[in-house]
Scaffold this motif. Structure first.
Motif, mmCIF file in Angstrom:
data_model
loop_
_atom_site.group_PDB
_atom_site.id
_atom_site.type_symbol
_atom_site.label_atom_id
_atom_site.label_comp_id
_atom_site.label_asym_id
_atom_site.label_seq_id
_atom_site.Cartn_x
_atom_site.Cartn_y
_atom_site.Cartn_z
ATOM 1 N N GLN A 86 0.743 3.920 -2.926
ATOM 2 C CA GLN A 86 0.272 5.279 -2.674
ATOM 3 C C GLN A 86 1.380 6.319 -2.860
ATOM 4 N N ASP A 136 -6.691 3.407 2.003
ATOM 5 C CA ASP A 136 -5.625 4.187 2.616
ATOM 6 C C ASP A 136 -4.820 3.263 3.540
ATOM 7 N N ASN A 193 0.831 -1.192 0.000
ATOM 8 C CA ASN A 193 0.000 0.000 0.000
ATOM 9 C C ASN A 193 0.872 1.251 0.000
ATOM 10 N N GLU A 248 -5.435 11.691 -5.348
ATOM 11 C CA GLU A 248 -5.465 11.570 -3.899
ATOM 12 C C GLU A 248 -6.845 11.195 -3.381
#
Lengths: 449, 248
Positions: free
Chosen positions: B61, B187, B57, B90
């Protein structure tokens, strides 16, 4: 010796090794031991054993099912008769079993809109069931919710075909497997074949009944080697298969009453079970249209054999008294259900509730839906349940917990007992494993110390 | 908090990697003969999944995603397009990375070319095509570390898992967990929860299957179905029981 015994003994050599009908021996054996006791006796050193053999066990389960069977026949007819007369009072009925829409006579039509309305006595002759069942009913008792005979006959006309199809279709699969694989036909199927129709709604199409029980018998049991070797309850496997393959005929609010077989009636009449009603968005407790006592006695709509809690209690008493069913599992199921629904109910009273199901108090959860039936006859299945005593408690509590979880938290399904028991079955061997391991560890520690 | 709990329960039961998506079948079927080994492998999968999903992740990201490297451009004032692209990247929502990057990249690049004579900018960079190889790299490294740890501290478990431990590297359940994370654009916190949850779900399934298979030792399965055949049927019936969660 009776003539029957003589006839059986005379044909027996045909089925023995070298006989003409050798391959059909399981069929002969099933018939013989069904009528008489099994011929096996203990040879050699004595074993520690009790008086319980598989045949006695299975027969006792059937005996304990009698209250549920009775309710399946009487209540199915009672609910249908009630709905048919009620709809006739509203002016919706068919002229005769062919299914043509009926027209009210002049004098009754005048009453329809008034406060007085059409009386039950006036409406009763107008009510008809459709199809061959309708013809039999018209020729004999008619449609009358106050008549015991009419209710019983009407219900039997729905239950019996489902039962017969189950026995023929499932029994054929069982017999084929027995003959090909060379094991004996087992009494276990009598129980499976009795439980399965009791869990179905009255209007289930017969071909689906056949398909379901074949799935249950073959994939739920016979591929594992027959009775005692499977890990899921075969009757519930069959029902779950139908539930996911043909949801239209086994869930929703049009299937729970045999009166829905009449097309004109079905348009205006919903036969939602209490759990269906509560599961609808925006429902409140007021939406429950039956009393607690109705639900307890079983004079409500639902699957044919599941409605009566009283019947389940009688059955449970028989099962426990003769030592067939485990009281631990039954008690644990109730504890799990009451505990979980109690927590949700308390949360709902404190102001936090996700839906109407949370507002349903535990004593209601006990009587609606199939919980009592499932806890008494399905969860206690000795083959698919946990076998250790400690394990039985965990297994039962898991089932009670999951039932409420599916009822109250999962909006997709109104009733959870079927899936909860299957879920319990999946984890039963694991529960046993950990109980046994803990026991080994405890005894090791004791002996070493 | 409630969302995270929901996500956890979803990933354990509803979207069970083994019984709802049928991922990781090779190990699921091969190492489920007894509960002890299955438990060991289950724990290994939970550990790997808990580490790799959040690690991947971070990589996704902060490195691979469109606009993730925008800060390398330095002080240069960002153009409207790249701001928009960055903002969109985002926010992310649930749009798959490819879908959201292609149009943004094209328009940003095209307009930038006309106004700023095609200067290279990190903000326009979309490295998601490197995803598979990076994720697998992370997973392989993690498995290697776990293997060495087991070999050093739990030799019996190491021997019991045998070849299947290195095979976790190419276990589709592990990569599947990471790819679901990317597709749903979690997230960091969600990815930790999802990693633990999906690993736990898979472990639960394999341990339950092992329990059942230990019981089925006493079954009399037809010859043609012995071994894998009956295990497939068992897994299918188990997923029938797990359907109780569908719709939550």
């Amino acid at each position: 010796m009776t003539p029957l015994r003589k006839a059986l003994d005379k044909t027996e050599p045909l089925f023995h090794k070298g006989g003409k009908l050798e391959r059909l021996y399981p069929v002969y054996e099933a018939l013989d031991t069904f009528l008489y006791t099994p011929g096996q006796v203990t040879r050699g050193p004595s074993h520690v054993r009790d008086g319980m053999d598989l045949k006695r066990m299975m027969s006792l389960v059937i005996v304990s099912l009698l209250p549920a069977i009775y309710m399946a026949m009487w209540n199915t007819g009672y609910q249908a008769n009630l709905a048919l007369v009620e709809q006739a009072q509203a002016g919706v009925f068919v002229t005769d079993p062919s299914g043509e829409k009926g027209m009210l006579p002049e004098e009754l039509r005048a009453k329809l809109g008034t406060d007085e309305g059409i009386s039950v006595e006036d409406a009763q002759p107008l009510a008809h069931q459709v199809g061959w069942r309708g013809r039999i009913l018209d020729a004999t008792t008619g449609i009358d919710p106050d008549s015991f005979l009419s209710n019983l006959l009407h219900g039997t006309l729905w239950f019996l075909p489902v039962y017969l199809v189950t026995m023929v279709a499932g029994g054929t699969c069982e017999a084929i497997f027995s003959i090909v694989r060379g094991h004996e036909i087992n009494e276990g199927f009598l129980v499976t074949g009795m439980l399965f129709p009791l869990t179905l709604p009255p209007t289930i199409p017969l071909w689906e009944t056949a398909l379901g029980i074949m799935f249950g018998v073959v994939l739920g049991k016979e591929v594992f080697g027959g009775t005692g070797r499977n890990f899921l309850n075969p009757a519930l496997t069959a029902r779950a298969f139908l539930y996911f393959a043909y949801p239209g005929e086994i869930s929703g609010d049009k299937v729970w009453n045999a009166a829905n077989a009449v097309p004109t009636v079905a348009d205006g009449y919903t036969s939602a079970t209490t759990l269906n009603t509560m599961n609808a968005p925006g429902a409140t407790l007021d939406a429950i249209h039956v009393t607690w006592w109705d639900a307890f006695l079983g004079t409500i709509e639902g699957s044919m054999g599941e409605t009566s809690v009283l019947g389940a209690i009688i059955g449970a008493a028989i099962l426990i008294a003769v030592g067939v069913g485990s009281w631990r599992i039954m008690a644990a199921c109730v504890i799990g259900l009451v505990g979980t629904s109690g927590i949700l109910y308390a949360a709902a009273l404190a102001g936090y509730s996700a839906n109407a199901m949370w507002l349903m108090p535990p004593w209601w959860h006990l009587v609606v839906g199939g919980f009592a039936f499932g806890a008494v006859w399905m969860a206690t299945d000795p083959v698919s349940a946990s076998m250790t005593r400690t394990g039985m408690w965990w297994y039962g509590i898991l089932i009670g917990f999951m039932t409420i979880l599916i009822r109250a938290v999962n909006p997709a399904f109104p009733e959870g007992i079927m899936l909860a028991i299957l879920f319990g079955n999946v984890f039963a061997p694991l529960i046993d494993y950990f109980v046994v391991q803990a026991n080994i560890k405890r005894r090791l520690a004791r002996n070493v110390a | 908090m409630e969302d995270l709990l929901r996500l956890f329960l979803r990933s354990v039961f509803v979207e069970n990697l083994a019984l709802a998506f049928f991922l990781g079948m090779c190990t699921f079927l091969a190492v489920s003969k007894n509960v002890k080994t299955a438990l060991g492998l289950g724990i290994a999968v939970i550990v790997i999944q808990t580490i790799t999903v959040p690690a991947n992740n971070l990589i996704f990201q902060h490195v691979l995603k469109q606009g993730a490297l925008g800060w390398l451009d330095g002080e240069e004032p960002a153009t409207n397009e790249s701001q928009a692209a960055q903002a969109r990247a985002e926010e992310g929502d649930t749009i798959a990375p490819q879908e959201q990057s292609t149009p943004a990249g094209v328009t940003a690049g095209g307009q930038a070319g006309s106004t700023e004579s095609g200067r290279f900018r990190f903000a326009d960079l979309d490295l998601t095509f490197l995803g598979l190889i990076s994720y697998i790299g992370v997973i392989a490294a993690m498995v290697q570390i776990l293997e060495m740890t087991l070999d050093r501290y739990f030799p019996p478990l190491y021997n019991a898992l045998g070849i299947f431990l290195p095979l976790i590297t190419v276990n589709c359940a592990i990569l599947g967990g990471t790819l679901f994370m990317v597709e749903r654009n979690y997230d960091f916190t969600s990815s930790v929860v999802y990693g633990v949850g999906s690993g736990t779900g898979w472990a639960l399934a394999i341990v339950a299957l092992a329990g059942i298979r230990e019981k089925l030792k006493y079954s009399d399965v037809p010859d043609g179905l012995k071994g894998l055949g009956i295990t497939f049927i068992t897994a299918g019936l188990m997923s029938l029981a797990f359907l109780s969660f569908s719709g939550v």
